[in-house]
Design a protein around this motif. Structure first.
Motif, short mmCIF file in Angstrom:
data_model
loop_
_atom_site.label_atom_id
_atom_site.label_comp_id
_atom_site.label_asym_id
_atom_site.label_seq_id
_atom_site.Cartn_x
_atom_site.Cartn_y
_atom_site.Cartn_z
N GLY A 56 -6.66 5.67 -2.97
CA GLY A 56 -6.06 4.47 -3.09
C GLY A 56 -4.58 4.60 -3.42
O GLY A 56 -3.87 3.55 -3.46
N PRO A 80 -3.14 -1.99 -6.32
CA PRO A 80 -2.12 -2.37 -5.82
C PRO A 80 -1.41 -3.63 -6.11
O PRO A 80 -0.40 -4.02 -6.17
N ALA A 86 0.94 -1.23 0.04
CA ALA A 86 -0.08 0.01 -0.01
C ALA A 86 0.83 1.23 0.12
O ALA A 86 0.53 2.15 -0.56
N GLY A 141 -2.52 5.41 -1.16
CA GLY A 141 -1.86 5.11 0.24
C GLY A 141 -1.79 6.42 0.93
O GLY A 141 -0.85 6.25 2.14
N LYS A 142 -2.62 7.24 0.95
CA LYS A 142 -2.32 8.58 1.75
C LYS A 142 -2.84 8.29 3.15
O LYS A 142 -2.32 8.63 4.26
N SER A 143 -4.17 7.56 3.00
CA SER A 143 -4.60 7.27 4.70
C SER A 143 -3.62 5.98 5.32
O SER A 143 -3.36 6.36 6.44
N VAL A 144 -3.13 5.18 4.58
CA VAL A 144 -2.34 4.15 5.33
C VAL A 144 -0.94 4.60 5.76
O VAL A 144 -0.66 4.38 6.74
N1 LIG Z 1 -6.97 -3.01 5.71
C1 LIG Z 1 -6.51 -3.11 4.50
N2 LIG Z 1 -6.49 -4.45 4.04
C2 LIG Z 1 -5.82 -4.43 2.56
N3 LIG Z 1 -5.73 -3.41 1.93
C3 LIG Z 1 -5.67 -2.12 2.58
C4 LIG Z 1 -6.31 -2.19 3.72
N4 LIG Z 1 -6.26 -0.76 3.78
C5 LIG Z 1 -5.80 -0.11 2.96
N5 LIG Z 1 -5.43 -1.00 1.97
C6 LIG Z 1 -5.00 -0.65 0.49
O1 LIG Z 1 -4.08 0.10 0.62
C7 LIG Z 1 -4.12 1.23 -0.48
C8 LIG Z 1 -4.14 2.34 -0.15
O2 LIG Z 1 -5.02 2.78 0.67
P1 LIG Z 1 -5.39 4.19 1.20
O3 LIG Z 1 -4.12 4.54 2.08
O4 LIG Z 1 -6.58 3.99 2.04
O5 LIG Z 1 -5.75 5.14 0.17
P2 LIG Z 1 -6.26 6.71 -0.09
O6 LIG Z 1 -4.87 7.33 -0.72
O7 LIG Z 1 -7.03 6.72 -0.76
O8 LIG Z 1 -6.19 7.39 1.39
C9 LIG Z 1 -5.45 0.83 -1.08
O9 LIG Z 1 -5.25 0.31 -2.39
C10 LIG Z 1 -6.06 -0.15 -0.29
O10 LIG Z 1 -7.00 -1.13 -1.13
#
Ligand SMILES: Nc1ncnc2c1ncn2[C@@H]1O[C@H](COP(=O)(O)OP(=O)(O)O)[C@@H](O)[C@H]1O
Ligand code: SF4
Ligand SMILES: [Mg+2]
Lengths: 295, 329
Positions: free
Chosen positions: B45, B280, B24, B47-50
């Motif tokens: 998607g 991803p 991610a 990876g900002k929130s992660v």
């Molecule tokens: N708990 C999880 N399990 C599996 N994949 C995840 C999980 N959380 C996020 N992801 C994956 O990580 C990637 C980045 O997600 P996220 O950081 O939420 O994106 P954004 O930039 O929209 O905030 C996405 O492709 C998402 O599918």
């Protein structure tokens, strides 16, 4: 710094609005099932608390032996001439005490383990295994063995029933706790520095409290049945009256098939209490469920 | 510029899923400076929130795993830090505002209870002092009639007001860094502007570093000082907002800027980068942007471009970054 900015207030779908306590009670009794079950439970509690003040403790030998129910002995008499009504009244106290205390013990253990399992993945593996194992055991024979070894007494009964009744509670609290633990507001709390203890006690526990209340009622009902069963098998306290012991006496004196009143009334008491507790539990659950608000 | 308060270096996060390992976030580096706003810009998607969850320690491990890197806050590496350290730093060192305030606030407590509880536990305030401070904080984030509304539940507030309450909670302990993850996405436009203004004001007043996660270029242009652009889990471009908007050095950034609605070009119909960001699990080889890139060359399909320095304070991860930067590709 500056004045509040007025902002368009949009109508929001009201989520689980916490109802005030009075409001909850009123909703609980609006349905006949709620009011009736509550009344029956109250009647039992009052009988257990105050009944023995008005009815002499059954004991000794009477002259009216094995009388059918009549105006002078509403529930009839047994082979020793003792009044069955008095036995049921005195038995109410013991049955309720054991039921409540055993249920309390089971609830404390069950809730603690359920919450712990819901929050901690690592602990969960162990807790689930032990819970499943306990649930798969044949409980009655085990309770009989343990009670027999520990020596029959009210305390033994309470502890044995309590220690064998928590797995159902654990399973219920764990599965619902896991739903709460996955809620975004748990992350919100963690982002503000809340640790495991605070999250479990402040965020998860309040959310499952309604279930705990329901569990208390259902577990108590089961505990009353277990208590009666064990007492009927001669594993109750020989020095105090309980509903199971009344039936045991009938069986011992060989009048089980003739003196129907000696078994009917304690059985009715058990049935009524268990039914009331179960209905009250279900009703309480319905009042708390926002999806069933109009019920 | 002084040393950063929060420094993320080479951070990679992966999730173990049934379909395989989801990378991610890959080798992400960020510096957050006191009193400045850093925008993390990227499509859904990317990876900002992660990244934000990794910084706050909110990832569930497993399935998540921080597979490389460090997150250093005032000298402490938060990767693998103890729960005790986390509990001390979260809220007081770094705090976070979530996208959906309604679900991020506990529905069974009044907003006043939630703010005062925090102050009583962390600042050891008495019940009455905490309540008074809670009302002050609600006034600070401009909740009308705060003294009366302090006893209301979250669902009794409008979306914008709830977001203000979450901001009040987040700044209650005067954090050094505030991360706001798409704080206005769920709100209507006028309210969005008010919330952004409030965040900027609090940042200035408290001297916090603000990390603003968004997919909205307009917001970035308006409030950010620095920006990192993320695509498919990686940082593809980094720089100060003026320079990056003036002269992008990555075809993705350039495409994003081109797709931005501009009042001075009303004749143009709205343009968008063709295609969609890759999942991803099925990211293409080489540069992840290559199927959508208007400057793609052969090497893009085989080699992963490194994030390289192309000018003072400017980094880009593109085989043609210099050409794009110079306007030649
Ligand atoms: N708990 C999880 N399990 C599996 N994949 C995840 C999980 N959380 C996020 N992801 C994956 O990580 C990637 C980045 O997600 P996220 O950081 O939420 O994106 P954004 O930039 O929209 O905030 C996405 O492709 C998402 O599918
Ligand atoms: S590396 Fe190639 S495909 Fe990727 S952005 Fe640059 S030019 Fe486009
Ligand atoms: Mg996101």
């Amino acid at each position: 710094m500056s004045a509040p900015i007025p902002e368009t207030t949009q109508a929001v779908a009201v989520p689980t609005a916490p109802p005030s306590r009075m409001d909850g009670l009123r909703r609980f009794v609006t349905k006949p099932t709620g009011a009736l079950s509550l009344a029956v439970l109250l009647l039992f509690v009052l009988t257990g608390l105050f009944g023995p003040l008005f009815v002499d403790r059954p004991g000794g030998l009477g002259t009216d032996i094995l009388q059918a129910p009549s105006a002078s002995h509403w529930f009839g008499t047994d082979d020793l001439g003792q009044d069955v009504l008095a036995q049921v009244v005195w038995g109410t106290r013991v049955s309720l005490t054991v039921g409540a205390a055993a249920s309390g013990l089971a609830i404390v253990i069950g809730t603690a383990l359920g919450l712990f399992g819901a929050y901690s993945r690592r602990a969960d593996a162990w807790i689930t295994t032990v819970t499943d194992l306990m649930l798969s055991l044949p409980l009655l024979p085990l309770m009989i063995i343990v009670t027999a070894i520990a020596g029959p007494s009210i305390a033994t009964l309470t502890v044995v029933i309590g220690l064998f009744s928590w797995p159902e509670v654990t399973r219920l609290i764990r599965s619902n706790g896991m739903v709460v633990v996955a809620m975004p507001y748990i992350d919100g709390a963690r982002a503000l520095g809340a640790g495991g203890w605070r999250i479990v006690t402040r965020e998860v526990l309040p959310a499952v409290v309604p279930l705990v209340v329901v569990s208390v009622l259902l577990t108590a009902a089961r505990a009353v049945i277990s208590e009666a069963g064990l007492s009927f098998l001669g594993l109750g306290d020989p020095d105090s009256w309980s509903w199971g012991r009344i039936m045991l006496n009938a069986q011992r004196s060989g009048v089980l098939s003739t003196a129907w009143w000696q078994t009917l009334f304690p059985s009715l008491a058990i049935l009524l209490l268990v039914l009331a507790a179960t209905v009250a539990g279900v009703r309480f659950n319905d009042t708390r469920d926002p999806r069933l608000k109009d019920r | 510029m002084s040393a950063p308060v929060l420094s993320v270096d080479d951070l990679s996060v992966e999730f173990a899923t049934r379909e395989g390992t989801v990378h991610a976030v890959r080798h992400v580096g960020l510096d957050v400076h006191a009193g400045r706003t850093l925008a993390i810009l990227g499509e859904s998607g990317s990876g900002k929130s992660v990244t934000a969850q990794a910084i706050m320690g909110l990832l569930d491990t497993p399935p998540a795993r921080v597979s490389s890197g460090s997150i250093v806050f005032e000298g402490t590496d938060l990767v693998g830090a103890s729960e005790r350290t986390r509990m001390r730093i979260n809220g007081e060192g770094i705090a976070m505002v979530f996208q959906d305030a309604l679900s991020a606030l506990n529905p069974v407590y009044t907003v006043g209870d939630q703010i005062s509880e925090l102050l009583r536990v962390r600042r050891k305030l008495s019940r009455s002092a905490a309540r008074a401070r809670a009302i002050e904080l609600m006034e600070r984030v401009r909740i009308p009639a705060a003294a009366r509304r302090v006893d209301d539940y979250p669902h009794q507030f409008s979306g914008g007001m709830r977001q203000r309450i979450m901001i009040a909670l987040a700044v209650a302990l005067n954090p050094r860094v505030l991360i706001a993850d798409e704080p206005t996405t769920a709100l209507d436009v006028t309210v969005q502007a008010q919330i952004m203004e409030l965040l900027t004001e609090l940042r200035r007043e408290n001297g916090m570093g603000l990390v603003l996660i968004t997919h909205d270029l307009g917001v970035v242009a308006e409030v950010a000082d620095d920006v990192v652009v993320m695509y498919s889990g990686r940082i593809v471009e980094r720089g100060s907002v003026e320079e990056l908007f003036q002269r992008p050095a990555h075809p993705y950034t350039r495409g994003l800027l081109r797709s931005m609605p501009r009042p001075d070009r009303e004749d143009d119909e709205l343009w968008a980068i063709p295609g969609a960001p890759p999942s991803p699990l099925r990211a293409p080889g080489g540069c992840a942007f290559n199927p959508r890139c208007d400057a793609v060359v052969d090497v893009c399909r085989t080699d992963q471009p490194e994030l390289r320095l192309i000018a003072a304070g400017r980094h880009s991860a593109c085989h043609l970054s210099q050409e794009v930067f110079d306007g030649r590709a």
